[in-house]
Design an enzyme around this catalytic site. Structure first.
Site, short mmCIF file in Angstrom:
data_model
loop_
_atom_site.label_atom_id
_atom_site.label_comp_id
_atom_site.label_asym_id
_atom_site.label_seq_id
_atom_site.Cartn_x
_atom_site.Cartn_y
_atom_site.Cartn_z
N GLY A 513 0.82 -1.20 0.00
CA GLY A 513 0.00 0.00 0.00
C GLY A 513 0.85 1.25 0.00
O GLY A 513 2.03 1.21 0.34
N ARG A 514 0.26 2.36 -0.40
CA ARG A 514 0.98 3.62 -0.37
C ARG A 514 -0.02 4.77 -0.22
O ARG A 514 -1.19 4.65 -0.56
CB ARG A 514 1.85 3.82 -1.60
CG ARG A 514 1.14 4.01 -2.92
CD ARG A 514 2.13 4.44 -4.01
NE ARG A 514 3.24 3.53 -4.18
CZ ARG A 514 4.49 3.91 -4.42
NH1 ARG A 514 4.77 5.21 -4.50
NH2 ARG A 514 5.46 3.04 -4.59
N ASP A 627 -8.45 11.78 10.15
CA ASP A 627 -8.38 11.24 8.79
C ASP A 627 -9.09 9.88 8.73
O ASP A 627 -8.54 8.90 8.25
CB ASP A 627 -6.94 11.11 8.33
CG ASP A 627 -6.83 10.94 6.81
OD1 ASP A 627 -7.80 11.28 6.11
OD2 ASP A 627 -5.79 10.46 6.34
#
Length: 796
Positions: A513-514, A627
């Site tokens: 993931g990034r 977030d």
């Protein structure tokens, strides 16, 4: 007249008001004062509560058995301030007029019950030894000592998921020690050893599954108790009966300084051991320190001895272990091995391989400068097995199949005599007495001012010198100035070197993931734990700021619905975090993939709510995530959710939550609350809004930004999904019917949901995304609604 008033002032300052209560009850506005030696006594006279001296000018506020033992000592069963003794002058324990218990150290508040009562209340010591703060009109408990045990449980005292026992540091030092008895998240009663360097569970045997150890994980009520006759029962199926089972008045169960749980019975003014949990003391982790061996005999008891080539770090404290008389940085040709038959050092295996020869195992250890020894054994299934050790801990020789080969300089091998080494460096258990020296003699004002000026100047000079020295050393070693704010928070976790991260991640090959500020890789630690390795971008200042924010946050967080962090790396410009690996990835990857049925959606919504409620209201400091989105909600193998990525969060003290100020907009487009866009005060309600958007996305299968023009502002983008759902739901009135769900639900979920639960979840989501933050519920209210079947009144 002036002299008389001055005399009255001095007397009133030096002699605090004592309790006006009876010996059995402390009323509101009254105090127990350390100088006056006044106490609370239980009606049956068995227990006493008050100030108890533990050292020179050092006192605990404690509960103890009223009768002394044969040696003239009292047996303490509870302490309010075990890690912060108070002075023998001007210290008091008070019940305020507002219903709060307060312990002061010479006028400075150091402990409080954090209670409040609008009606009359009183403090009383019961016959059971329970110190209770009671609201008189309802006879309900506002606070009780039974809910906050130290190292001892009394008969009929409940032990629950919310309580722990922590051992004392030594027989005379009652501060928190190294051992903890607690219920873990698998509902099993366990004992943990933890010091600054090592953390390990040793009871039940850690290599056994719970069922193999005779425990059950299926009762999540997590409750245990020793009854007054000597029978102990626990919801994980662990139980025992003491050797003197019967109606005896005075018993206690204590987590002792050596990590063993024992039941004691008072007979003829002497405490006798009627049961102990672990029969072999040397199997208790941390019995001896690093690089030492534990031996035990009934005659001499437990003894700790340094291994060959090592000497005691401190002969008066066995927990500090031993240090080598040589270093391991020389070439392999300079080292050999001495043999310890039937000797094991449990845990901390750097490398393991089966089916390997003794010579091959030796070569692995010789080629690693950090290797201190290796263990070799034979197994009928795997054959010969090799364990390479870089840390020697929990050494013992009790029924073990291992042979340990200790790495020492070759010149020392020939002089090794296995039976002679034990006389060289024996450790003694510490029985140190706490000494708290404070003076109350005040000199003249001018002398005090001069002293403080000279003292401040001296401290300033020392601080400058230390700063310059550290700066010089840092520049010489790495050429990079270490950020001091990082140094202050980089404690409490395993610190990995960059080389260890390289090996664990296989040179950052498996990307999973990034994001905008990091890339996540899959890796494996030396103990075979699969982990997620998050590598923050090095070139940006924002990456380092995110790292520091996350470190500040995760030091305070522990919840089953929040991602667990194993450690970090901060070497040069590298900023890396090591997390637990979640087999099912992120919620974002599962949305729209036809892998989320209705039970999973409801469980994910509930679990995420619990995690956020913990962040907002149950941490030592309140935390805003800022977030919340599907990418930051990870799923384990059973689809249990865990909230991740606190890189954009901000710690806020509870008393400042309503007036928090953020330097920049935080979050992800589509999930951000209107407060960010319109620059309104930021509170925990921004996370509530984002949570509501995530729930709506799970229910409808639609992204918050779907169908909107790319040049629309944030408020318009989010308004699209929210208004679309509201229009569909309420276009025919307030009652939710099946036709409404057919219009808005993800088609992949049709006819699979429970109507009542779906109505509740949808209403919660719509309430969470109200534009006015005051109309949104808190996350704890969301948890109550989702977990309680009778919450319809909330929506009225």
């Amino acid at each position: 007249m002036h002299l008389f008033l001055l005399l009255l002032l001095v007397i009133s300052y030096s002699q605090p008001s004592s309790s006006s209560s009876s010996p059995n009850v402390l009323t509101q506005g009254s105090s127990l004062v350390v100088q006056n030696d006044n106490h609370l006594v239980s009606p049956n006279r068995v227990f006493t509560a008050g100030f108890h001296q533990t050292g020179q000018n050092a006192y605990f506020f404690a509960i103890w058995f009223s009768d002394t033992t044969a040696d003239g000592q009292h047996t303490l069963v509870w302490m309010a301030n075990r890690d912060a003794p108070v002075n023998g002058k001007r210290s008091s324990f008070s019940l305020s007029k507002t219903g709060n218990l307060v312990l002061t150290d010479a006028g400075q508040k150091i402990w409080t019950s954090n209670t409040k009562s609008t009606s009359p209340s009183q403090l009383q010591l019961l016959d059971s030894g329970n110190l209770v703060l009671t609201q008189i009109d309802t006879q309900s408990y506002l606070w009780q000592s039974f809910s906050f045990p130290t190292n001892t449980l009394l008969p009929n005292q409940p032990f629950t998921k919310d309580t722990v026992l922590i051992s004392s540091r030594s027989l005379t030092n009652y501060s928190s020690g190294f051992y903890k008895l607690y219920f873990d998240n698998d509902n099993v009663l366990r004992i943990l050893f933890k010091n600054d360097a090592v953390t390990s569970v040793f009871w039940p045997k850690p290599w056994l599954l719970a069922t193999q150890a005779g425990r059950s994980t299926f009762n999540n009520s997590r409750f245990a108790m020793l009854d007054s006759r000597g029978r102990f029962t626990s919801t994980d199926n662990y139980s025992f009966v003491t050797s003197d089972y019967g109606p005896i008045l005075k018993r206690r169960i204590t987590l002792d300084v050596d990590g063993n749980v024992r039941v004691y019975t008072l007979n003829e003014k002497k405490w006798t051991n009627s049961l102990q949990t672990i029969s072999k003391p040397c199997l208790i982790h941390g019995s001896c320190g690093l690089n030492s061996i534990c031996t035990y005999t009934h005659e001499s008891g437990r003894r700790c001895t340094c291994i060959y080539g090592y000497v005691a770090k401190n002969h008066s404290d066995l927990s500090l272990g031993c240090v080598p008389t040589f270093n391991l940085t020389e070439d392999r040709e300079n080292y050999g091995f001495v043999k310890y038959p039937q000797m094991e050092f449990y845990g901390f295996d750097y490398w393991f391989k089966a089916g390997i020869s003794l010579q091959e195992c030796e070569n692995v250890c010789l080629n690693n400068t950090n290797c201190k020894a290796f263990q070799y054994s034979f197994n009928a299934v795997l054959g010969f097995k090799c364990y390479v050790k870089t840390m020697l801990f929990n050494g013992h020789n009790l029924d073990t199949p291992f042979t340990t080969y200790l790495k020492v300089p070759k010149k020392s091998v020939s002089s090794f005599h296995q039976k002679a080494y034990a006389k060289k460096s024996e450790l003694i258990c510490s029985n140190s007495v706490i000494k708290l020296m404070r003076t109350y003699v005040e000199t003249s004002g001018n002398r005090s001012i001069k002293f403080m000026l000279w003292f401040s100047l001296f401290i300033g000079v020392v601080e400058v010198a230390c700063f310059l020295f550290l700066y010089y050393i840092t520049r010489q070693r790495s050429g990079v100035t270490i950020d001091q704010s990082y140094v202050a928070i980089a404690t409490g976790f395993r610190r990995f070197t960059y080389d260890e991260i390289i090996k664990a991640s296989n040179k950052f090959r498996d990307e999973i993931g990034r994001g905008g500020g990091s890339i996540v890789y899959k890796g494996t630690l030396p103990d075979n734990r699969v982990v997620a390795i998050k590598r923050l971008h090095q070139a940006t200042t924002q990456g380092e700021a995110e790292f520091l924010a996350e470190m500040s946050t995760i030091m305070r967080i522990n919840h089953k619905n929040l991602i667990e962090t194993y450690g970090y790396c901060a070497e040069g410009k590298h900023r890396i975090l090591v997390y637990e690996y979640m087999e099912n990835g992120s919620l974002a990857a599962k949305l729209g993939a036809n892998q989320l049925d209705w039970p999973k959606i409801l469980a994910i919504a509930t679990g995420v709510a619990k995690g956020l409620a913990y962040l907002h209201e149950e941490c030592l400091e309140w935390v805003l995530h800022c977030d919340v989105k599907p990418h930051n909600i990870l799923l384990d193998v059973d689809y249990n959710p865990k909230v991740a990525d606190f890189g954009l969060s901000k710690l806020i003290h509870q008393d400042a939550i309503k007036n928090s100020v953020f330097s920049r907009i935080r979050g992800t487009r589509g999930y951000m609350a209107p407060e960010w866009v319109f620059k309104l005060p930021i509170t925990s309600k921004v996370d509530v809004y984002s949570y509501g958007m995530v729930v709506l996305e799970m229910i409808t299968g639609r992204s918050p930004t779907r169908g909107q023009a790319s040049d629309c502002n944030e408020a318009v983008e989010q308004k699209g999904l929210v208004n679309w759902v509201r229009e569909k739901v309420y276009e025919k009135g307030d009652s939710l019917i099946e036709q409404h769900f057919k219009d808005i639900l993800d088609p992949k979920m049709m006819d699979e949901y429970e109507h009542g639960e779906m109505v509740k979840l949808l209403k919660v989501a719509l309430r969470c995304v109200e534009e006015n933050k005051d109309l949104r519920p808190t996350m704890s209210e969301v948890v109550k609604i989702l977990c309680n079947p009778k919450t319809d009144d909330y929506f009225d």
